[in-house]
Design a protein around this motif. Structure first.
Motif, PDB file in Angstrom:
ATOM      1  N   GLU A  19      -8.057  31.756  -7.429  1.00 40.72           N
ATOM      2  CA  GLU A  19      -8.685  30.527  -6.970  1.00 40.72           C
ATOM      3  C   GLU A  19      -7.731  29.350  -7.153  1.00 40.72           C
ATOM      4  O   GLU A  19      -6.741  29.448  -7.882  1.00 40.72           O
ATOM      5  N   SER A  20      -8.044  28.240  -6.507  1.00 39.98           N
ATOM      6  CA  SER A  20      -7.180  27.068  -6.593  1.00 39.98           C
ATOM      7  C   SER A  20      -7.186  26.497  -8.014  1.00 39.98           C
ATOM      8  O   SER A  20      -8.173  26.625  -8.746  1.00 39.98           O
ATOM      9  N   TRP A  21      -6.079  25.865  -8.384  1.00 41.36           N
ATOM     10  CA  TRP A  21      -6.010  25.178  -9.665  1.00 41.36           C
ATOM     11  C   TRP A  21      -6.948  23.978  -9.648  1.00 41.36           C
ATOM     12  O   TRP A  21      -7.088  23.310  -8.626  1.00 41.36           O
ATOM     13  N   LEU A  22      -7.591  23.721 -10.779  1.00 41.61           N
ATOM     14  CA  LEU A  22      -8.462  22.561 -10.941  1.00 41.61           C
ATOM     15  C   LEU A  22      -7.851  21.626 -11.974  1.00 41.61           C
ATOM     16  O   LEU A  22      -7.341  22.067 -13.011  1.00 41.61           O
ATOM     17  N   LEU A  23      -7.891  20.333 -11.677  1.00 40.62           N
ATOM     18  CA  LEU A  23      -7.431  19.313 -12.617  1.00 40.62           C
ATOM     19  C   LEU A  23      -8.632  18.799 -13.389  1.00 40.62           C
ATOM     20  O   LEU A  23      -9.627  18.370 -12.794  1.00 40.62           O
ATOM     21  N   VAL A  24      -8.545  18.849 -14.712  1.00 37.87           N
ATOM     22  CA  VAL A  24      -9.657  18.447 -15.570  1.00 37.87           C
ATOM     23  C   VAL A  24      -9.419  17.031 -16.063  1.00 37.87           C
ATOM     24  O   VAL A  24      -8.357  16.714 -16.622  1.00 37.87           O
ATOM     25  N   SER A  25     -10.408  16.148 -15.847  1.00 38.82           N
ATOM     26  CA  SER A  25     -10.321  14.764 -16.302  1.00 38.82           C
ATOM     27  C   SER A  25     -11.624  14.383 -16.985  1.00 38.82           C
ATOM     28  O   SER A  25     -12.548  15.197 -17.112  1.00 38.82           O
ATOM     29  N   GLN A  26     -11.709  13.143 -17.424  1.00 35.82           N
ATOM     30  CA  GLN A  26     -12.928  12.670 -18.059  1.00 35.82           C
ATOM     31  C   GLN A  26     -14.113  12.701 -17.106  1.00 35.82           C
ATOM     32  O   GLN A  26     -15.267  12.757 -17.534  1.00 35.82           O
ATOM     33  N   ASP A  27     -13.821  12.671 -15.817  1.00 42.03           N
ATOM     34  CA  ASP A  27     -14.880  12.662 -14.809  1.00 42.03           C
ATOM     35  C   ASP A  27     -15.272  14.064 -14.354  1.00 42.03           C
ATOM     36  O   ASP A  27     -16.121  14.223 -13.479  1.00 42.03           O
ATOM     37  N   GLY A  28     -14.620  15.075 -14.925  1.00 44.72           N
ATOM     38  CA  GLY A  28     -14.939  16.438 -14.545  1.00 44.72           C
ATOM     39  C   GLY A  28     -13.752  17.145 -13.912  1.00 44.72           C
ATOM     40  O   GLY A  28     -12.601  16.749 -14.105  1.00 44.72           O
ATOM     41  N   GLU A  29     -14.022  18.189 -13.150  1.00 38.91           N
ATOM     42  CA  GLU A  29     -12.985  18.987 -12.519  1.00 38.91           C
ATOM     43  C   GLU A  29     -12.876  18.657 -11.031  1.00 38.91           C
ATOM     44  O   GLU A  29     -13.883  18.507 -10.352  1.00 38.91           O
ATOM     45  N   ILE A  30     -11.634  18.538 -10.556  1.00 44.29           N
ATOM     46  CA  ILE A  30     -11.384  18.320  -9.136  1.00 44.29           C
ATOM     47  C   ILE A  30     -10.263  19.270  -8.707  1.00 44.29           C
ATOM     48  O   ILE A  30      -9.454  19.678  -9.545  1.00 44.29           O
ATOM     49  N   PRO A  31     -10.227  19.656  -7.434  1.00 42.71           N
ATOM     50  CA  PRO A  31      -9.102  20.474  -6.977  1.00 42.71           C
ATOM     51  C   PRO A  31      -7.782  19.752  -7.255  1.00 42.71           C
ATOM     52  O   PRO A  31      -7.682  18.541  -7.069  1.00 42.71           O
ATOM     53  N   MET A  32      -6.804  20.473  -7.727  1.00 43.18           N
ATOM     54  CA  MET A  32      -5.517  19.861  -8.040  1.00 43.18           C
ATOM     55  C   MET A  32      -4.925  19.234  -6.787  1.00 43.18           C
ATOM     56  O   MET A  32      -4.719  19.908  -5.784  1.00 43.18           O
ATOM     57  N   PRO A  33      -4.643  17.913  -6.815  1.00 41.76           N
ATOM     58  CA  PRO A  33      -4.100  17.246  -5.636  1.00 41.76           C
ATOM     59  C   PRO A  33      -2.612  17.559  -5.454  1.00 41.76           C
ATOM     60  O   PRO A  33      -2.004  18.251  -6.287  1.00 41.76           O
ATOM     61  N   GLU A  34      -2.032  17.050  -4.390  1.00 41.25           N
ATOM     62  CA  GLU A  34      -0.602  17.241  -4.170  1.00 41.25           C
ATOM     63  C   GLU A  34       0.217  16.342  -5.079  1.00 41.25           C
ATOM     64  O   GLU A  34       1.351  16.673  -5.440  1.00 41.25           O
ATOM     65  N   ALA A  35      -0.360  15.180  -5.438  1.00 40.39           N
ATOM     66  CA  ALA A  35       0.391  14.224  -6.254  1.00 40.39           C
ATOM     67  C   ALA A  35      -0.556  13.418  -7.118  1.00 40.39           C
ATOM     68  O   ALA A  35      -1.736  13.237  -6.792  1.00 40.39           O
ATOM     69  N   LEU A  36      -0.025  12.915  -8.242  1.00 39.49           N
ATOM     70  CA  LEU A  36      -0.748  12.012  -9.129  1.00 39.49           C
ATOM     71  C   LEU A  36       0.057  10.718  -9.236  1.00 39.49           C
ATOM     72  O   LEU A  36       0.913  10.575 -10.116  1.00 39.49           O
ATOM     73  N   PRO A  37      -0.177   9.751  -8.342  1.00 43.98           N
ATOM     74  CA  PRO A  37       0.645   8.535  -8.323  1.00 43.98           C
ATOM     75  C   PRO A  37       0.511   7.682  -9.574  1.00 43.98           C
ATOM     76  O   PRO A  37       1.423   6.925  -9.905  1.00 43.98           O
ATOM     77  N   ASP A  38      -0.609   7.771 -10.300  1.00 49.09           N
ATOM     78  CA  ASP A  38      -0.801   6.961 -11.504  1.00 49.09           C
ATOM     79  C   ASP A  38      -0.416   7.706 -12.775  1.00 49.09           C
ATOM     80  O   ASP A  38      -0.667   7.217 -13.877  1.00 49.09           O
ATOM     81  N   TRP A  39       0.206   8.891 -12.620  1.00 49.83           N
ATOM     82  CA  TRP A  39       0.561   9.657 -13.804  1.00 49.83           C
ATOM     83  C   TRP A  39       1.619   8.936 -14.633  1.00 49.83           C
ATOM     84  O   TRP A  39       2.472   8.215 -14.106  1.00 49.83           O
ATOM     85  N   ASP A  40       1.553   9.121 -15.954  1.00 47.84           N
ATOM     86  CA  ASP A  40       2.495   8.513 -16.882  1.00 47.84           C
ATOM     87  C   ASP A  40       2.834   9.544 -17.950  1.00 47.84           C
ATOM     88  O   ASP A  40       2.058  10.468 -18.201  1.00 47.84           O
ATOM     89  N   TYR A  41       3.989   9.385 -18.592  1.00 53.57           N
ATOM     90  CA  TYR A  41       4.408  10.347 -19.605  1.00 53.57           C
ATOM     91  C   TYR A  41       3.465  10.400 -20.809  1.00 53.57           C
ATOM     92  O   TYR A  41       3.513  11.337 -21.587  1.00 53.57           O
ATOM     93  N   GLN A  42       2.608   9.392 -20.955  1.00 59.96           N
ATOM     94  CA  GLN A  42       1.615   9.415 -22.012  1.00 59.96           C
ATOM     95  C   GLN A  42       0.411  10.294 -21.650  1.00 59.96           C
ATOM     96  O   GLN A  42      -0.441  10.560 -22.495  1.00 59.96           O
ATOM     97  N   MET A  43       0.344  10.721 -20.401  1.00 62.46           N
ATOM     98  CA  MET A  43      -0.826  11.441 -19.900  1.00 62.46           C
ATOM     99  C   MET A  43      -0.603  12.953 -19.937  1.00 62.46           C
ATOM    100  O   MET A  43       0.199  13.487 -19.181  1.00 62.46           O
ATOM    101  N   ASP A  44      -1.317  13.635 -20.838  1.00 58.19           N
ATOM    102  CA  ASP A  44      -1.297  15.095 -20.847  1.00 58.19           C
ATOM    103  C   ASP A  44      -2.120  15.616 -19.672  1.00 58.19           C
ATOM    104  O   ASP A  44      -2.993  14.910 -19.150  1.00 58.19           O
ATOM    105  N   LEU A  45      -1.840  16.834 -19.255  1.00 56.77           N
ATOM    106  CA  LEU A  45      -2.562  17.433 -18.133  1.00 56.77           C
ATOM    107  C   LEU A  45      -3.323  18.669 -18.595  1.00 56.77           C
ATOM    108  O   LEU A  45      -2.788  19.497 -19.338  1.00 56.77           O
ATOM    109  N   GLN A  46      -4.567  18.773 -18.147  1.00 57.67           N
ATOM    110  CA  GLN A  46      -5.358  19.977 -18.383  1.00 57.67           C
ATOM    111  C   GLN A  46      -5.703  20.589 -17.039  1.00 57.67           C
ATOM    112  O   GLN A  46      -6.258  19.925 -16.166  1.00 57.67           O
ATOM    113  N   LEU A  47      -5.345  21.859 -16.875  1.00 58.45           N
ATOM    114  CA  LEU A  47      -5.518  22.554 -15.608  1.00 58.45           C
ATOM    115  C   LEU A  47      -6.228  23.882 -15.844  1.00 58.45           C
ATOM    116  O   LEU A  47      -5.973  24.569 -16.841  1.00 58.45           O
TER     117      LEU A  47
END
Length: 298
Positions: A19-47
């Motif tokens: 199945e497709s990868w899901l990106l987990v955030s405070q708002d829940g799970e969303i399909p992993m997008p192609e890009a995260l323009p607001d990403w920062d090195y302080q931001m860990d990723l949960q997939l």
């Protein structure tokens, strides 16, 4: 996905359903997008990802004995940091169809650029009793796929640390400092470090909120990125080896600076901008301010 030609038998693609990868955030799970323009090195990723494997068919179609142990593994690679590593794996010794749930957490400090996620079904251990046409070596790939997530937007990205400037040689009340070390051939991740003064709570808070910035955070981040871009461009222009025809290694400081230059001054020659910076520094500063679109926040 183009299937590689391997020197041994492999099962058909449909023995694994990923199945497709899901990106987990405070708002829940969303399909992993192609890009995260607001990403920062302080931001860990949960997939997260669910993968189903028909083990019986995977073994039989590969010419492997029914008791062959397989491994389903996820490996990550970040082009911006030149780092990679195993994310999670599951040893498969059952029969029938199994379901594997992957829940991967990656440290933001290890990432950057393009994040590659490789999922593979491999031989868990060497089989000396396998047929000549079957996989024998541990790690032989029976099935694999790759998904990617771009973490680097138009703003320059680099590792950062929040520290107390009172314990450094920097001015106690300075808000940030971009440290550049090494030559243009050095790895970007080892050459750049953004230091944020913990005493400047407005700036420190803006980076803490980088994943979901408030309007005031966006303004602060815009100012920091604009200043960082200026320092990086000036660092490049101050080095005579910084030129359009330079062949810097991928992931190097020189390649990063060239990429940033092309984003800020598309179609313009480095020699022209270098001359402008040296002869008309005030005008160059205004040009750079316009190029980084300072304070154009959404």
């Amino acid at each position: 996905m183009t299937r590689r030609v391997l020197p041994y038998r492999v099962p058909s693609e449909d023995v694994v359903v990923a199945e497709s990868w899901l990106l987990v955030s405070q708002d829940g799970e969303i399909p992993m997008p192609e890009a995260l323009p607001d990403w920062d090195y302080q931001m860990d990723l949960q997939l997260r990802r669910t993968v189903r494997v028909d083990l019986d068919r995977a073994r039989s179609q590969s010419g492997l004995p029914a008791d062959t142990a397989l491994t389903l593994a996820v490996v990550w690679t970040a082009t911006g940091s030149n780092l990679s590593g195993p994310a999670e794996h599951a040893r498969l010794t059952d029969s029938g169809t199994i379901t594997a749930e992957f829940d991967v957490v990656l440290r933001g400090a290890d990432l950057g650029g393009l994040l590659l996620l490789d999922t593979a079904l491999v031989l868990a251990e060497r089989r000396t009793d396998a047929r000549p046409s079957s996989p024998r070596r541990a790690g032989s790939v029976l099935w694999s796929d790759r998904e990617s997530l771009r973490l680097q937007g138009d703003a320059p990205q680099f590792p950062m640390a929040v520290i107390d400037f009172a314990r450094t040689s920097f001015a106690d009340d300075a808000a940030w400092h971009l440290q550049i070390s090494g030559g243009l051939e050095s790895a970007t991740m080892g050459s750049l470090l953004l230091l944020v003064n913990e005493r400047n709570t407005i700036t420190a808070t803006a980076f803490e909120n980088a994943g979901r910035p408030r309007p005031v955070d966006r303004i602060v981040l815009s100012a920091v990125y604009a200043d960082a871009a200026r320092i990086m461009i000036e660092h490049g222009l101050g080095n005579d080896d910084f030129a359009e025809d330079a062949d810097f290694p991928d992931g190097s400081l020189g390649a990063t600076l060239l990429s940033l230059f092309d984003q800020l001054f598309p179609g313009q020659a480095i020699t022209d901008i270098r001359m402008r910076q040296r002869q008309m520094p005030a005008l160059f500063a205004s040009d750079l301010q316009a190029a980084v679109k300072i304070f154009e926040v959404s």
